[in-house]
Design a protein around this motif. Structure first.
Motif, PDB file in Angstrom:
ATOM      1  N   PHE A   1       0.852  -1.199   0.000  1.00 32.84           N
ATOM      2  CA  PHE A   1       0.000   0.000   0.000  1.00 32.84           C
ATOM      3  C   PHE A   1       0.889   1.250   0.000  1.00 32.84           C
ATOM      4  O   PHE A   1       0.712   2.163  -0.811  1.00 32.84           O
ATOM      5  CB  PHE A   1      -0.903  -0.014   1.227  1.00 32.84           C
ATOM      6  CG  PHE A   1      -1.580   1.296   1.515  1.00 32.84           C
ATOM      7  CD1 PHE A   1      -2.748   1.657   0.856  1.00 32.84           C
ATOM      8  CD2 PHE A   1      -1.056   2.172   2.458  1.00 32.84           C
ATOM      9  CE1 PHE A   1      -3.367   2.869   1.119  1.00 32.84           C
ATOM     10  CE2 PHE A   1      -1.665   3.383   2.730  1.00 32.84           C
ATOM     11  CZ  PHE A   1      -2.833   3.736   2.067  1.00 32.84           C
ATOM     12  N   ALA A   2       1.870   1.267   0.900  1.00 31.16           N
ATOM     13  CA  ALA A   2       2.786   2.409   0.974  1.00 31.16           C
ATOM     14  C   ALA A   2       3.693   2.473  -0.247  1.00 31.16           C
ATOM     15  O   ALA A   2       3.886   3.543  -0.838  1.00 31.16           O
ATOM     16  CB  ALA A   2       3.631   2.310   2.249  1.00 31.16           C
ATOM     17  N   GLY A   3       4.232   1.324  -0.654  1.00 28.58           N
ATOM     18  CA  GLY A   3       5.137   1.289  -1.801  1.00 28.58           C
ATOM     19  C   GLY A   3       4.449   1.611  -3.104  1.00 28.58           C
ATOM     20  O   GLY A   3       5.029   2.263  -3.981  1.00 28.58           O
ATOM     21  N   GLY A   4       3.191   1.151  -3.262  1.00 28.53           N
ATOM     22  CA  GLY A   4       2.446   1.462  -4.480  1.00 28.53           C
ATOM     23  C   GLY A   4       2.237   2.956  -4.641  1.00 28.53           C
ATOM     24  O   GLY A   4       2.408   3.515  -5.728  1.00 28.53           O
TER      25      GLY A   4
ATOM     26  N   LEU B   1      -4.918   0.392  -3.636  1.00 27.90           N
ATOM     27  CA  LEU B   1      -5.411   1.448  -2.742  1.00 27.90           C
ATOM     28  C   LEU B   1      -4.350   2.521  -2.532  1.00 27.90           C
ATOM     29  O   LEU B   1      -4.653   3.726  -2.524  1.00 27.90           O
ATOM     30  CB  LEU B   1      -5.827   0.850  -1.400  1.00 27.90           C
ATOM     31  CG  LEU B   1      -7.122   0.026  -1.398  1.00 27.90           C
ATOM     32  CD1 LEU B   1      -7.330  -0.636  -0.041  1.00 27.90           C
ATOM     33  CD2 LEU B   1      -8.320   0.903  -1.749  1.00 27.90           C
ATOM     34  N   GLY B   2      -3.102   2.095  -2.381  1.00 28.62           N
ATOM     35  CA  GLY B   2      -2.010   3.048  -2.220  1.00 28.62           C
ATOM     36  C   GLY B   2      -1.817   3.908  -3.448  1.00 28.62           C
ATOM     37  O   GLY B   2      -1.612   5.130  -3.353  1.00 28.62           O
ATOM     38  N   GLN B   3      -1.891   3.300  -4.632  1.00 22.16           N
ATOM     39  CA  GLN B   3      -1.733   4.045  -5.880  1.00 22.16           C
ATOM     40  C   GLN B   3      -2.853   5.061  -6.056  1.00 22.16           C
ATOM     41  O   GLN B   3      -2.605   6.219  -6.440  1.00 22.16           O
ATOM     42  CB  GLN B   3      -1.715   3.081  -7.066  1.00 22.16           C
ATOM     43  CG  GLN B   3      -0.448   2.236  -7.154  1.00 22.16           C
ATOM     44  CD  GLN B   3      -0.518   1.224  -8.271  1.00 22.16           C
ATOM     45  OE1 GLN B   3      -1.594   0.791  -8.665  1.00 22.16           O
ATOM     46  NE2 GLN B   3       0.634   0.813  -8.786  1.00 22.16           N
ATOM     47  N   LEU B   4      -4.087   4.621  -5.789  1.00 17.63           N
ATOM     48  CA  LEU B   4      -5.241   5.507  -5.974  1.00 17.63           C
ATOM     49  C   LEU B   4      -5.192   6.675  -4.994  1.00 17.63           C
ATOM     50  O   LEU B   4      -5.410   7.834  -5.370  1.00 17.63           O
ATOM     51  CB  LEU B   4      -6.528   4.707  -5.788  1.00 17.63           C
ATOM     52  CG  LEU B   4      -7.825   5.345  -6.286  1.00 17.63           C
ATOM     53  CD1 LEU B   4      -7.726   5.692  -7.766  1.00 17.63           C
ATOM     54  CD2 LEU B   4      -9.006   4.414  -6.051  1.00 17.63           C
ATOM     55  N   LEU B   5      -4.894   6.376  -3.726  1.00 18.43           N
ATOM     56  CA  LEU B   5      -4.816   7.424  -2.715  1.00 18.43           C
ATOM     57  C   LEU B   5      -3.685   8.403  -3.033  1.00 18.43           C
ATOM     58  O   LEU B   5      -3.855   9.632  -2.932  1.00 18.43           O
ATOM     59  CB  LEU B   5      -4.607   6.812  -1.336  1.00 18.43           C
ATOM     60  CG  LEU B   5      -4.513   7.807  -0.172  1.00 18.43           C
ATOM     61  CD1 LEU B   5      -5.823   8.577  -0.012  1.00 18.43           C
ATOM     62  CD2 LEU B   5      -4.149   7.096   1.128  1.00 18.43           C
TER      63      LEU B   5
END
Length: 420
Positions: free
Chosen positions: A238-241, A372-376
């Motif tokens: 999530f963080a890395g994306g 989710l990480g990429q979208l956020l």
């Protein structure tokens, strides 16, 4: 010790190198193409999300199927399909035709193929590794991506000079076609396929899928260590994306920060700096090939690596260019360490007849976190400076390291601290 470099292992390694060359160029070409033509961080991140979205659904269906039927056939069939898709993309761009929704659909299709392929490959690959050579084999596997990523500066120059991504997609088509041909020559007989059973004769039904899927979930719930590893990697992805979505826009949107660097623009500079990360991964793979970490210390080493990577990634875009390159290099070395310890431990731990379902479930959960990480990050990147968003994402990662991996360490040690 058993011989590692068997005929089948040589073939899968050569095929992987060739297809990864195309994969690395494809990802870069699609991302830069969209960013250039839309000039929007949000639309760029949406492309990344759409590419990764099928990786939530596809592994769910692929895992149970691949525990019953041929993983090898699935691998080379999907590579042939990828080659065909990239031929189509080459012709569309060659005639200078670009339509955002159409390319979004093509990326969705590519993401679906990649989602199924990753489960098939990760479930099949351990069978081609002789006993006692898992760590060494995955150190070789970890070097393939860095070698392929060395193509990115060349791809950037080709894109800049030609003004089109068409030549890059032509290259992709050739590489995937060659990889598929190599993969058809693998001779390993897949023991998990029960060709003479009544279930196999009936084919793959919805009932058998539900049964296999439930067995996969029950297995993961029973294996606390695997569950902890999966939850942590969901959060770290999530963080890395989010981090990786913001890297290219940061360099493209802030050229004034790099105006003192002669001869190259900020995007090309990004490919050069990121190449130091690639070099780090390559050297890290070599280290793992030659040196085995002490078995009782593997979990401790992994925990230190997770923490160090999160700290460096939080602040590296504030560093001067030289220190930024050093940071990418160190993260590359540590990233391979993280990959090698995790994947060699889990793939040797999970039984072959459950490996497809475990890998499918793992890929689904981790991909959900990544998306989710990429979208956020794409949404927040339109409002806040990229570096501020990255610090927030890495703070979440640090919390996960402590509350999940460290506090549940006894479960994970049983998997990580093994001789493989």
């Amino acid at each position: 010790m058993n011989k590692l470099w068997t005929k089948d292992f040589k073939i899968i390694t050569i095929g992987s190198i060739i297809s990864m060359l195309g994969n690395s160029v494809a990802g870069f070409a699609i991302g830069l193409l969209v960013l250039d033509l839309t000039d929007s961080t949000l639309l760029f991140s949406l492309f990344m999300v759409v590419y990764n979205l099928p990786k939530i659904v596809a592994p769910l269906f692929a895992g149970p199927y691949l525990d019953r039927f041929s993983r090898k056939k699935m691998i080379y069939t999907l590579d042939f399909m990828s080659a065909f898709i990239y031929v189509i993309m080459f012709f569309l761009l060659y005639v200078k035709w670009f339509n955002y929704p159409v390319f979004l659909f093509i990326v969705l299709l590519i993401g679906t193929i990649d989602g199924i392929y990753s489960v098939a490959y990760e479930s099949f690959y351990p069978n081609l590794v002789s006993e006692g050579n898992f760590s060494k084999a995955y150190s070789i596997s970890s070097m393939i991506y860095p070698l392929a990523s060395l193509m990115l500066p060349i791809a950037s120059i080709v894109y800049e000079n030609s003004g089109s991504a068409a030549p890059l997609f032509a290259f992709n088509a050739v590489t995937f076609f060659l990889a598929a041909i190599f993969e058809t020559q693998i001779g390993y007989k897949e023991n998990h396929i029960k060709e003479n059973t009544e279930d196999a004769k009936k084919g793959f039904s919805l009932i058998s899928y539900k049964t296999d899927f439930k067995e996969g979930l029950d297995y993961m719930r029973a294996e606390k260590g695997l569950l902890v590893i999966t939850i942590y990697f969901c959060i770290t992805m999530f963080a890395g994306g989010g981090l990786h979505v913001l890297h290219l826009p940061f360099f493209k949107n802030n050229p004034e920060l790099f105006s003192n660097i002669p001869l190259v623009n900020s995007v090309t500079l990004y490919t050069i700096i990121s190449s130091f990360g690639v070099l780090g991964r390559l050297i890290g793979g070599m280290i793992h090939y030659k040196y085995h970490y002490p078995v009782p210390k593997k979990f401790l080493i992994a925990l230190c690596v997770y923490t160090s990577i999160a700290f460096l990634e939080a602040f590296q875009l504030y560093f001067p260019v030289v220190l930024m390159a050093v940071s990418f290099f160190l993260i590359g070395i540590m990233g391979v360490t993280s990959f090698n310890i995790r994947i060699s431990a889990t793939q040797s731990y999970v039984p072959d007849d459950k490996r497809g379902r475990f890998n499918g479930t793992f890929q689904m959960i981790v991909s959900a976190g990544n998306i989710l990480g990429q979208l956020l990050a794409g949404f927040l990147g339109e409002i806040y400076p990229e570096r501020h968003v990255i610090i927030g994402l890495m703070s979440i990662n640090m919390l996960a390291i402590y509350f999940i991996m460290y506090r549940k360490r006894e479960h994970v040690k049983k998997i990580y601290n093994r001789r493989v």
